[in-house]
Design a protein around this motif. Structure first.
Motif, PDB file in Angstrom:
ATOM      1  N   GLY A   7      -2.637  -2.433  -3.446  1.00 30.10           N
ATOM      2  CA  GLY A   7      -1.475  -2.845  -2.677  1.00 30.10           C
ATOM      3  C   GLY A   7      -1.774  -3.403  -1.300  1.00 30.10           C
ATOM      4  N   THR A   8      -3.036  -3.456  -0.909  1.00 32.33           N
ATOM      5  CA  THR A   8      -3.383  -3.963   0.423  1.00 32.33           C
ATOM      6  C   THR A   8      -3.753  -5.442   0.358  1.00 32.33           C
ATOM      7  OG1 THR A   8      -5.736  -3.376   0.200  1.00 32.33           O
ATOM      8  CG2 THR A   8      -4.256  -1.696   1.089  1.00 32.33           C
ATOM      9  N   THR A   9      -3.702  -6.097   1.520  1.00 31.14           N
ATOM     10  CA  THR A   9      -4.101  -7.504   1.624  1.00 31.14           C
ATOM     11  C   THR A   9      -5.155  -7.701   2.704  1.00 31.14           C
ATOM     12  OG1 THR A   9      -2.277  -7.921   3.168  1.00 31.14           O
ATOM     13  CG2 THR A   9      -1.841  -8.313   0.829  1.00 31.14           C
ATOM     14  N   THR A  10      -5.604  -6.634   3.305  1.00 29.63           N
ATOM     15  CA  THR A  10      -6.627  -6.675   4.359  1.00 29.63           C
ATOM     16  C   THR A  10      -8.020  -6.802   3.743  1.00 29.63           C
ATOM     17  OG1 THR A  10      -6.484  -4.254   4.355  1.00 29.63           O
ATOM     18  CG2 THR A  10      -5.295  -5.424   6.089  1.00 29.63           C
ATOM     19  N   PRO A  11      -9.036  -7.119   4.550  1.00 27.35           N
ATOM     20  CA  PRO A  11     -10.390  -7.258   3.998  1.00 27.35           C
ATOM     21  C   PRO A  11     -10.891  -6.011   3.272  1.00 27.35           C
ATOM     22  CG  PRO A  11     -10.306  -8.218   6.184  1.00 27.35           C
ATOM     23  CD  PRO A  11      -9.004  -7.529   5.971  1.00 27.35           C
ATOM     24  N   PHE A  12     -10.448  -4.831   3.702  1.00 25.21           N
ATOM     25  CA  PHE A  12     -10.836  -3.564   3.082  1.00 25.21           C
ATOM     26  C   PHE A  12      -9.569  -2.771   2.804  1.00 25.21           C
ATOM     27  CE2 PHE A  12     -13.807  -4.861   6.409  1.00 25.21           C
ATOM     28  CZ  PHE A  12     -14.957  -5.103   5.662  1.00 25.21           C
ATOM     29  N   HIS A  13      -9.593  -1.901   1.834  1.00 24.83           N
ATOM     30  CA  HIS A  13      -8.366  -1.158   1.543  1.00 24.83           C
ATOM     31  C   HIS A  13      -7.966  -0.250   2.694  1.00 24.83           C
ATOM     32  CE1 HIS A  13     -10.164   2.830   0.816  1.00 24.83           C
ATOM     33  NE2 HIS A  13     -11.080   2.264   0.061  1.00 24.83           N
ATOM     34  N   PHE A  14      -8.928   0.039   3.608  1.00 20.60           N
ATOM     35  CA  PHE A  14      -8.615   0.872   4.770  1.00 20.60           C
ATOM     36  C   PHE A  14      -8.313   0.054   6.017  1.00 20.60           C
ATOM     37  CE2 PHE A  14     -13.194   0.996   3.696  1.00 20.60           C
ATOM     38  CZ  PHE A  14     -13.691   0.158   4.676  1.00 20.60           C
ATOM     39  N   GLY A  15      -8.283  -1.262   5.916  1.00 18.89           N
ATOM     40  CA  GLY A  15      -7.910  -2.074   7.069  1.00 18.89           C
ATOM     41  C   GLY A  15      -8.816  -3.259   7.302  1.00 18.89           C
ATOM     42  N   LYS A  38       0.821  -1.213   0.000  1.00 18.05           N
ATOM     43  CA  LYS A  38       0.000   0.000   0.000  1.00 18.05           C
ATOM     44  C   LYS A  38       0.851   1.258   0.000  1.00 18.05           C
ATOM     45  CE  LYS A  38      -3.549   2.395   2.731  1.00 18.05           C
ATOM     46  NZ  LYS A  38      -4.424   2.311   3.931  1.00 18.05           N
ATOM     47  N   GLN A  39       1.913   1.273   0.794  1.00 16.92           N
ATOM     48  CA  GLN A  39       2.734   2.474   0.899  1.00 16.92           C
ATOM     49  C   GLN A  39       3.499   2.765  -0.389  1.00 16.92           C
ATOM     50  OE1 GLN A  39       3.012  -0.252   2.788  1.00 16.92           O
ATOM     51  NE2 GLN A  39       5.157  -0.841   3.162  1.00 16.92           N
ATOM     52  N   ASP A  40       3.591   1.764  -1.276  1.00 18.86           N
ATOM     53  CA  ASP A  40       4.287   1.948  -2.550  1.00 18.86           C
ATOM     54  C   ASP A  40       3.332   2.149  -3.720  1.00 18.86           C
ATOM     55  OD1 ASP A  40       6.803   1.502  -1.321  1.00 18.86           O
ATOM     56  OD2 ASP A  40       6.412  -0.663  -1.378  1.00 18.86           O
ATOM     57  N   ALA A  41       2.024   2.025  -3.484  1.00 22.47           N
ATOM     58  CA  ALA A  41       1.046   2.051  -4.565  1.00 22.47           C
ATOM     59  C   ALA A  41       1.079   3.364  -5.339  1.00 22.47           C
ATOM     60  CB  ALA A  41      -0.360   1.789  -4.024  1.00 22.47           C
ATOM     61  N   ARG A  42       1.148   4.480  -4.609  1.00 22.28           N
ATOM     62  CA  ARG A  42       1.146   5.778  -5.281  1.00 22.28           C
ATOM     63  C   ARG A  42       2.404   5.971  -6.111  1.00 22.28           C
ATOM     64  NH1 ARG A  42      -2.834   9.335  -6.790  1.00 22.28           N
ATOM     65  NH2 ARG A  42      -1.974  11.450  -6.977  1.00 22.28           N
ATOM     66  N   ARG A  43       3.555   5.570  -5.573  1.00 24.35           N
ATOM     67  CA  ARG A  43       4.804   5.692  -6.334  1.00 24.35           C
ATOM     68  C   ARG A  43       4.774   4.804  -7.567  1.00 24.35           C
ATOM     69  NH1 ARG A  43       7.101   5.714  -1.083  1.00 24.35           N
ATOM     70  NH2 ARG A  43       7.685   3.524  -1.252  1.00 24.35           N
ATOM     71  N   SER A  90     -17.833  10.654  -0.730  1.00 23.50           N
ATOM     72  CA  SER A  90     -18.049  11.096   0.655  1.00 23.50           C
ATOM     73  C   SER A  90     -17.111  10.417   1.636  1.00 23.50           C
ATOM     74  CB  SER A  90     -19.502  10.818   1.068  1.00 23.50           C
ATOM     75  OG  SER A  90     -20.412  11.586   0.301  1.00 23.50           O
ATOM     76  N   TYR A  91     -16.467   9.341   1.224  1.00 25.31           N
ATOM     77  CA  TYR A  91     -15.549   8.602   2.084  1.00 25.31           C
ATOM     78  C   TYR A  91     -14.146   8.637   1.467  1.00 25.31           C
ATOM     79  CZ  TYR A  91     -19.908   6.946   4.102  1.00 25.31           C
ATOM     80  OH  TYR A  91     -21.154   6.900   4.693  1.00 25.31           O
ATOM     81  N   SER A  92     -13.148   8.357   2.259  1.00 24.87           N
ATOM     82  CA  SER A  92     -11.756   8.485   1.817  1.00 24.87           C
ATOM     83  C   SER A  92     -11.438   7.550   0.652  1.00 24.87           C
ATOM     84  CB  SER A  92     -10.806   8.190   2.982  1.00 24.87           C
ATOM     85  OG  SER A  92     -10.965   9.138   4.014  1.00 24.87           O
ATOM     86  N   ALA A  93     -10.579   8.024  -0.234  1.00 19.97           N
ATOM     87  CA  ALA A  93     -10.142   7.238  -1.386  1.00 19.97           C
ATOM     88  C   ALA A  93      -9.073   6.234  -0.975  1.00 19.97           C
ATOM     89  CB  ALA A  93      -9.595   8.163  -2.463  1.00 19.97           C
ATOM     90  N   ASN A  94      -8.851   5.232  -1.836  1.00 22.38           N
ATOM     91  CA  ASN A  94      -7.750   4.302  -1.596  1.00 22.38           C
ATOM     92  C   ASN A  94      -6.463   4.883  -2.183  1.00 22.38           C
ATOM     93  OD1 ASN A  94      -7.803   3.790  -4.366  1.00 22.38           O
ATOM     94  ND2 ASN A  94      -8.441   1.659  -4.174  1.00 22.38           N
ATOM     95  N   ALA A  95      -5.401   4.107  -2.200  1.00 26.36           N
ATOM     96  CA  ALA A  95      -4.089   4.611  -2.616  1.00 26.36           C
ATOM     97  C   ALA A  95      -4.023   4.930  -4.103  1.00 26.36           C
ATOM     98  CB  ALA A  95      -3.006   3.597  -2.254  1.00 26.36           C
ATOM     99  N   PHE A  96      -4.974   4.422  -4.896  1.00 29.19           N
ATOM    100  CA  PHE A  96      -5.065   4.764  -6.318  1.00 29.19           C
ATOM    101  C   PHE A  96      -6.025   5.927  -6.572  1.00 29.19           C
ATOM    102  CE2 PHE A  96      -3.855   0.208  -7.818  1.00 29.19           C
ATOM    103  CZ  PHE A  96      -2.512   0.532  -7.754  1.00 29.19           C
ATOM    104  N   ASP A  97      -6.507   6.548  -5.504  1.00 25.20           N
ATOM    105  CA  ASP A  97      -7.422   7.694  -5.589  1.00 25.20           C
ATOM    106  C   ASP A  97      -8.820   7.296  -6.063  1.00 25.20           C
ATOM    107  OD1 ASP A  97      -7.934  10.399  -5.110  1.00 25.20           O
ATOM    108  OD2 ASP A  97      -7.580  10.953  -7.207  1.00 25.20           O
TER     109      ASP A  97
END
Length: 292
Positions: free
Chosen positions: A164-172, A20-25, A205-212
């Motif tokens: 880039g995430t592996t959790t049930p949701f992109h936010f955790g 996830k921390q590398d997705a934007r790069r 209305s809710y936060s975007a994931n790392a790909f916006d």
């Protein structure tokens, strides 16, 4: 119009898994390599984000709570062709511009006007759209914009959702109705109940994931291009899976405002007949615009 996928691009960039921390790069590196923008807006006002090529683990691990067997086996998938995906689910206003109708249950004429009497629903996601109608929207939008639009494949959808995430949701690991528009009374990963709006809400209305990308979990279900096969993962190809050649139902992903939180997980799979229309089912568009 026949759907056409761009030829595989072979850049000097790895398509190996990323976090996830590398997705934007990773996204920025592909934009630079292709000399295209990270985000673009078409003449209809629809915003799209570049989804870079890459590799990810599709499906849910055996230990994930509320997992269904058709979410596995987990397997590697490589998306070799970058594409653009709608930042938001297609809105009522956008659908009406193209189709000259608004089938949504939560609109001024949709039968639930008492629920949204004081709300501006133009930026609510369109609902009560069949797969056939979503495809027709893409066909008409392609003619209108003079660029091809389509529905994402199931693999593209999950890859873009996870970012880039592996959790049930992109936010955790937790969804209680605060992180996305779902039924917070039936939460996931916590015993603390959250809100339940009882309706869709304005896209973004809710936060975007790392790909916006916004609303990849909840708000409305999203049609994918694929036929549904509960056992498809057992024999799916590694690169750019397109789903079974035939079937009787199409894939839905992402859950909705009406869904229990468990159904909004990144790996959750749902199926519907392509002619069915439900109040909480919509879609978002994909395109190879300027990458073709």
């Amino acid at each position: 119009m026949e759907e056409r996928f761009p030829q595989s691009t072979s850049p000097p960039l790895a398509t190996t898994p990323f976090h996830k921390q590398d997705a934007r790069r990773h996204q920025e590196a592909w934009a630079k390599h292709l000399d295209v923008p990270l985000n673009l807006q078409n003449s209809s006002g629809m915003k799209l984000a570049l989804i870079p090529a890459g590799e990810f683990t599709m499906g849910s691990p055996a230990a994930e709570s509320n997992r269904s067997k058709h979410e596995g086996p987990q397997h590697r998938v490589r998306i070799t062709r970058p594409f653009y995906l709608g930042v938001y689910q297609v809105t009522q206003e956008e659908y009406e511009q193209v189709m000259e109708t608004n089938p949504s249950a939560f609109s001024r004429d949709g039968g639930n006007s008492h629920v949204i009497s004081s709300l501006d629903t133009r930026r609510f996601p369109v609902g009560r759209v069949s797969w056939d109608e979503a495809r027709e929207f893409c066909r008409r939008l392609s003619e209108r914009e003079e660029h091809e639009y389509r529905l994402p494949t199931e693999a593209e959808w999950e890859y873009a959702c996870r970012a880039g995430t592996t959790t049930p949701f992109h936010f955790g690991d937790v969804l209680d109705g605060r992180q996305a528009n779902a039924d917070g009374r039936y939460c996931y990963g916590t015993e603390q109940q959250g809100p339940y709006l009882r309706r869709p809400t304005t896209v973004g209305s809710y936060s975007a994931n790392a790909f916006d990308l916004h609303d990849m979990h909840g708000n409305v279900w999203e049609w994918c291009a694929d036929w549904y096969d509960w056992n498809y993962y057992a024999h799916a190809p590694l690169e750019d899976p397109q789903g079974p050649a035939t079937g009787t139902a199409r894939v839905n992903r992402g859950g909705s405002w009406y869904s229990y939180a468990r159904a909004c997980r990144a790996a959750f799979r749902c199926e519907l007949s392509p002619g069915m229309r439900f109040f909480d089912v919509g879609f978002r568009v994909a395109s190879a615009w300027i990458i073709e």
